[in-house]
Design an enzyme around this catalytic site. Structure first.
Site, mmCIF file in Angstrom:
data_model
loop_
_atom_site.group_PDB
_atom_site.id
_atom_site.type_symbol
_atom_site.label_atom_id
_atom_site.label_comp_id
_atom_site.label_asym_id
_atom_site.label_seq_id
_atom_site.Cartn_x
_atom_site.Cartn_y
_atom_site.Cartn_z
ATOM 1 N N HIS A 56 111.788 94.496 -29.836
ATOM 2 C CA HIS A 56 111.605 95.291 -31.059
ATOM 3 C C HIS A 56 110.736 96.507 -30.761
ATOM 4 O O HIS A 56 110.191 96.634 -29.672
ATOM 5 C CB HIS A 56 111.054 94.442 -32.211
ATOM 6 C CG HIS A 56 109.652 93.936 -32.018
ATOM 7 N ND1 HIS A 56 109.298 93.019 -31.063
ATOM 8 C CD2 HIS A 56 108.496 94.225 -32.684
ATOM 9 C CE1 HIS A 56 108.000 92.761 -31.153
ATOM 10 N NE2 HIS A 56 107.480 93.482 -32.126
ATOM 11 N N HIS A 58 107.798 97.787 -31.706
ATOM 12 C CA HIS A 58 106.339 97.938 -31.741
ATOM 13 C C HIS A 58 105.777 98.333 -30.374
ATOM 14 O O HIS A 58 106.210 97.829 -29.340
ATOM 15 C CB HIS A 58 105.674 96.653 -32.234
ATOM 16 C CG HIS A 58 105.862 96.440 -33.709
ATOM 17 N ND1 HIS A 58 105.747 95.199 -34.301
ATOM 18 C CD2 HIS A 58 106.157 97.322 -34.702
ATOM 19 C CE1 HIS A 58 105.955 95.336 -35.612
ATOM 20 N NE2 HIS A 58 106.217 96.609 -35.874
ATOM 21 N N ASP A 60 103.149 97.652 -28.712
ATOM 22 C CA ASP A 60 102.607 96.655 -27.787
ATOM 23 C C ASP A 60 103.711 95.908 -27.020
ATOM 24 O O ASP A 60 103.420 95.084 -26.161
ATOM 25 C CB ASP A 60 101.673 95.670 -28.515
ATOM 26 C CG ASP A 60 102.354 94.878 -29.607
ATOM 27 O OD1 ASP A 60 103.122 95.472 -30.399
ATOM 28 O OD2 ASP A 60 102.129 93.655 -29.697
ATOM 29 N N HIS A 61 104.974 96.218 -27.337
ATOM 30 C CA HIS A 61 106.101 95.596 -26.623
ATOM 31 C C HIS A 61 106.905 96.598 -25.796
ATOM 32 O O HIS A 61 107.724 96.194 -24.990
ATOM 33 C CB HIS A 61 107.033 94.883 -27.621
ATOM 34 C CG HIS A 61 106.332 93.767 -28.323
ATOM 35 N ND1 HIS A 61 106.535 92.440 -28.017
ATOM 36 C CD2 HIS A 61 105.381 93.788 -29.286
ATOM 37 C CE1 HIS A 61 105.739 91.698 -28.770
ATOM 38 N NE2 HIS A 61 105.021 92.490 -29.547
ATOM 39 N N HIS A 114 110.060 90.416 -38.937
ATOM 40 C CA HIS A 114 108.896 91.115 -38.375
ATOM 41 C C HIS A 114 109.222 92.609 -38.309
ATOM 42 O O HIS A 114 108.471 93.442 -38.807
ATOM 43 C CB HIS A 114 108.595 90.537 -36.999
ATOM 44 C CG HIS A 114 107.429 91.164 -36.297
ATOM 45 N ND1 HIS A 114 106.132 91.005 -36.717
ATOM 46 C CD2 HIS A 114 107.371 91.966 -35.192
ATOM 47 C CE1 HIS A 114 105.335 91.683 -35.900
ATOM 48 N NE2 HIS A 114 106.059 92.268 -34.972
ATOM 49 N N ASP A 133 108.284 88.836 -31.226
ATOM 50 C CA ASP A 133 107.411 88.481 -32.354
ATOM 51 C C ASP A 133 108.203 87.848 -33.496
ATOM 52 O O ASP A 133 107.854 88.000 -34.665
ATOM 53 C CB ASP A 133 106.662 89.718 -32.863
ATOM 54 C CG ASP A 133 105.627 90.236 -31.868
ATOM 55 O OD1 ASP A 133 105.373 89.569 -30.850
ATOM 56 O OD2 ASP A 133 105.069 91.318 -32.122
ATOM 57 N N HIS A 171 103.159 86.816 -27.819
ATOM 58 C CA HIS A 171 101.693 86.807 -27.931
ATOM 59 C C HIS A 171 101.131 85.412 -27.735
ATOM 60 O O HIS A 171 101.774 84.421 -28.038
ATOM 61 C CB HIS A 171 101.247 87.256 -29.341
ATOM 62 C CG HIS A 171 101.494 88.702 -29.619
ATOM 63 N ND1 HIS A 171 100.551 89.672 -29.399
ATOM 64 C CD2 HIS A 171 102.583 89.336 -30.113
ATOM 65 C CE1 HIS A 171 101.039 90.861 -29.754
ATOM 66 N NE2 HIS A 171 102.283 90.685 -30.190
#
Ligand code: ZN
Ligand code: FE
Length: 255
Positions: A56, A58, A60-61, A114, A133, A171
């Site tokens: 996805h 975001h 942080d990915h 999400h 996530d 995570h």
């Protein structure tokens, strides 16, 4: 030769993954929130990164993607529904598309909630699901771009995978999730045992990943919203599973 999967911690609590084939000396990476640790790990294993897989949009990915591409010239595969939010993808996929990862067949699931276009990728020959996530160990992602019905149906899809499928999520939220789960379903012996196991792992600083689909089905209340014991535990006997799910999700948001 079977594919190997290694967890690579990145940023503060993200997990990226290096999937590799020792014979072909090739690798794919999942959700590179940063590049450095993945490039180092690939070098240590003597494999070259051929493909980045993104669940996805975001940061942080995905934020290490450009640096990995610059270093390796690899391809980048991600969710078709998030094509406008992720730059540099060379291939976009949606549910039902058959994707190849290092020559092995992979299956793509649309798991919104999400984010709207979130995908999960399973590789049957590696016995692995990369859930980003969507599904977490004893939890699920926050509903930033979707509602409870989206995530509940996403988790029901993932529940159909074989019980022994290893779950590699985005995570290390497991200990906090476990504390929450203890407030939801008290009479579940499998959950009680699992919480003890998780506390022991985290005390030693070890990851709680991978879990398995079978373990999550037995312990994760978000995957168990249609189980009588869960509804009963939160005084919602007779409510629709999606309502039970929504209640658990909203309790977790303010836990
Ligand atoms: Zn996210
Ligand atoms: Fe994340």
């Amino acid at each position: 030769m079977a594919l190997k999967v290694e967890l690579v911690p990145v940023l503060s609590d993200n997990y990226s993954y290096l999937i590799y084939d020792e014979d072909q000396k090739k690798a794919a990476v999942v959700d590179p929130g940063e590049a450095g640790p993945l490039l180092v790990r690939a070098q240590e294993r003597g494999v070259s990164i051929e493909q980045v897989l993104l669940t996805h949009h975001h940061g942080d990915h995905i934020e290490g993607t450009a640096e990995i591409v610059a270093a390796t010239g690899c391809s980048v595969v991600g969710p078709a529904y998030e094509a406008s939010k992720i730059s540099g993808m060379t291939e976009t996929v949606s549910e039902g598309d058959h994707l190849e990862v290092l020559g092995e067949k992979a299956e793509v699931f649309h798991v919104p909630g999400h984010t709207q276009g979130h995908i999960a990728i399973s590789i049957a020959s590696a016995n692995a699901l990369f859930s980003g996530d969507s599904l977490f160990v004893l939890g699920c992602g926050r509903l930033f771009e979707g509602g409870p019905a989206d995530m509940w149906s996403a988790l029901q899809k993932l529940r159909e995978l074989p019980d022994e499928t290893q779950v590699f999520c985005g995570h290390e939220y497991t200990l906090a999730n476990a504390k929450f789960c203890a407030t939801i379903e008290q009479g579940n012996a499998a959950l009680t045992d699992r919480i003890a196991e998780i506390e022991a792992l985290r005390e030693k600083g070890l990851p709680t990943i991978p879990s398995t689909i079978g373990v999550e089905k037995a312990t994760n209340p978000f995957m168990r919203a249609d189980q009588a014991n869960v509804a009963e535990s939160i005084d919602m006997v007779g409510a629709a599973a999606v309502e039970v799910f929504a209640e658990i999700r909203s309790r977790k948001d303010s836990f």
